[in-house]
Design an enzyme around this catalytic site. Structure first.
Site, PDB file in Angstrom:
ATOM      1  N   TYR A  91     -37.424  45.772 -18.847  1.00 57.64           N
ATOM      2  CA  TYR A  91     -37.209  46.036 -17.425  1.00 57.64           C
ATOM      3  C   TYR A  91     -37.623  47.446 -17.043  1.00 57.64           C
ATOM      4  O   TYR A  91     -37.182  48.427 -17.640  1.00 57.64           O
ATOM      5  CB  TYR A  91     -35.722  45.840 -17.122  1.00 57.64           C
ATOM      6  CG  TYR A  91     -35.358  45.694 -15.668  1.00 57.64           C
ATOM      7  CD1 TYR A  91     -35.653  44.540 -14.960  1.00 57.64           C
ATOM      8  CD2 TYR A  91     -34.676  46.703 -15.004  1.00 57.64           C
ATOM      9  CE1 TYR A  91     -35.285  44.386 -13.638  1.00 57.64           C
ATOM     10  CE2 TYR A  91     -34.293  46.572 -13.677  1.00 57.64           C
ATOM     11  CZ  TYR A  91     -34.605  45.396 -12.992  1.00 57.64           C
ATOM     12  OH  TYR A  91     -34.230  45.252 -11.680  1.00 57.64           O
ATOM     13  N   SER A 186     -35.308  42.485 -24.340  1.00 60.84           N
ATOM     14  CA  SER A 186     -34.578  42.627 -23.091  1.00 60.84           C
ATOM     15  C   SER A 186     -35.236  41.757 -22.015  1.00 60.84           C
ATOM     16  O   SER A 186     -35.295  40.546 -22.164  1.00 60.84           O
ATOM     17  CB  SER A 186     -34.495  44.099 -22.699  1.00 60.84           C
ATOM     18  OG  SER A 186     -33.571  44.272 -21.649  1.00 60.84           O
ATOM     19  N   ASP A 272     -23.745  45.128 -27.408  1.00 61.51           N
ATOM     20  CA  ASP A 272     -24.705  45.222 -26.302  1.00 61.51           C
ATOM     21  C   ASP A 272     -24.003  44.959 -24.974  1.00 61.51           C
ATOM     22  O   ASP A 272     -23.639  43.824 -24.668  1.00 61.51           O
ATOM     23  CB  ASP A 272     -25.841  44.226 -26.525  1.00 61.51           C
ATOM     24  CG  ASP A 272     -26.984  44.388 -25.533  1.00 61.51           C
ATOM     25  OD1 ASP A 272     -26.808  45.084 -24.514  1.00 61.51           O
ATOM     26  OD2 ASP A 272     -28.056  43.805 -25.786  1.00 61.51           O
ATOM     27  N   HIS A 301     -27.738  47.911 -26.830  1.00 63.33           N
ATOM     28  CA  HIS A 301     -28.936  47.214 -26.358  1.00 63.33           C
ATOM     29  C   HIS A 301     -30.196  47.581 -27.136  1.00 63.33           C
ATOM     30  O   HIS A 301     -31.222  46.920 -26.986  1.00 63.33           O
ATOM     31  CB  HIS A 301     -29.125  47.477 -24.859  1.00 63.33           C
ATOM     32  CG  HIS A 301     -30.085  46.543 -24.201  1.00 63.33           C
ATOM     33  ND1 HIS A 301     -30.010  45.165 -24.327  1.00 63.33           N
ATOM     34  CD2 HIS A 301     -31.166  46.784 -23.413  1.00 63.33           C
ATOM     35  CE1 HIS A 301     -30.980  44.610 -23.647  1.00 63.33           C
ATOM     36  NE2 HIS A 301     -31.701  45.565 -23.089  1.00 63.33           N
TER      37      HIS A 301
END
Length: 323
Positions: A91, A186, A272, A301
């Site tokens: 992202y 992700s 996470d 994460h």
């Protein structure tokens, strides 16, 4: 801290899927419309100073015929056709520079790195605009762009771009079109699941700590961005939550995983708080193909980082050797 379900419960976590009845028709129509535009893949050689990799600046037609950028990294002096890994990004990131993408070419694979439309200012630069943008007021970021209508939602365009990236990779004469894989972490993990669910003859998928999965639970149990964008939208647009989650159901990695048949290697970090482990395991446990999970007990994460990259290299070589 450990904030989600215990690992033994995660391994059995199989929530009911929220899915609109026209889910398959929606995606069939979306991809049919995209393929009305000529793919028109272009591979322009780029001088990078790298001596064992040939680099190409890639453009192809994605959703709406919009031109999507990327890099193609081809190991020099290897006899093809070669397997290919299509890399999709986290992202906010863009395709960056070719020197950032050397793992798969070092493993004797071609790599196509897909730029993500509209992104590329968060942590690495990108070069692909999103001509359509959002169709409604949105929370800062991309998660709520067009969320009032599945037809206009941002990730409809991104997921379609990624399917077309697979087709672009297969169009290159050095690529073995039967051995094309997808990989990402992700957001890239969520896009990888979308590709696995939408491309029936994919060779394999490697989604790391995948985002865009089990939205309703994610929004309920984490305060972290980017899921917080959805909560902010629902907090401000009172009474629209069910409409929001209906739109998101078309793009939920859990629903797409249930349609995926390619072998897959997942990863999850048990601490996470960006992509909570229960949301990852929801997609993993619904995944319809052969699958393996790498669990990183004390990681957030970042997941396995370089350790997970090594796991992916080993797993890919096993897939290619048939073991």
């Amino acid at each position: 801290m450990f904030f989600d379900l215990p690992l033994e419960e995660l391994r059995e976590y199989l929530p009911a899927r929220e899915e609109a009845p026209d889910f398959d028709a929606f995606w069939a129509s979306t991809l049919k419309d995209a393929r009305r535009h000529d793919l028109d893949p272009v591979f322009e050689p780029v001088e990078t100073g790298l001596r064992i990799v040939d680099t190409f600046d890639v453009t192809f037609s994605g959703y709406g015929g919009h031109r999507i950028r990327g890099w193609l990294q081809v190991p020099r002096d290897l006899v093809g056709p070669l397997p290919c890994v299509v890399t999709v990004l986290g992202y906010g990131g863009g395709r960056s520079l070719p020197v950032d993408w050397l793992v798969w070419s070092s493993a004797a694979c071609i790599e196509l790195v897909m730029d993500t439309r509209g992104q590329g200012t968060g942590w690495s630069p990108g070069d692909t605009p999103d001509p359509e943008g959002g169709a409604n007021p949105q929370a800062p970021g991309f998660m709520t762009a067009g969320i009032s209508d599945p037809e206009r939602y941002y990730y409809r365009r991104v997921f379609t771009d990624a399917v077309r990236a697979i087709e672009t990779a297969r169009s290159h004469p050095a690529v073995d079109e039967q051995r094309v894989f997808v990989s990402g972490g992700s957001q890239g993990g969520g896009i990888s699941l979308a590709v696995a669910g939408l491309v029936p003859d994919l060779a394999g998928a490697m989604p790391d700590v995948p985002f865009l999965c089990h939205y309703r639970r994610a929004v309920a149990i984490t305060d972290n961005q980017p899921y917080q964008e959805v909560r902010t939208y629902c907090r401000t647009h009172r009474g629209q939550a069910e409409s929001v989650f209906r739109t998101l159901s078309y793009f939920d990695g859990v629903n797409l995983a249930a349609r995926a048949k390619a072998p897959a290697l997942f990863s999850a970090g048990l601490m996470d708080q960006t992509c909570p482990p229960s949301t990852v395991f929801a997609a993993y446990n619904h995944y319809a193909g052969a699958k393996e999970m790498r669990v990183w007990d004390y990681n957030d994460h970042e997941g396995g980082g370089a350790f997970q990259t090594q796991e992916k290299v080993n797993w890919l070589q096993d897939q290619l050797s048939g073991s």
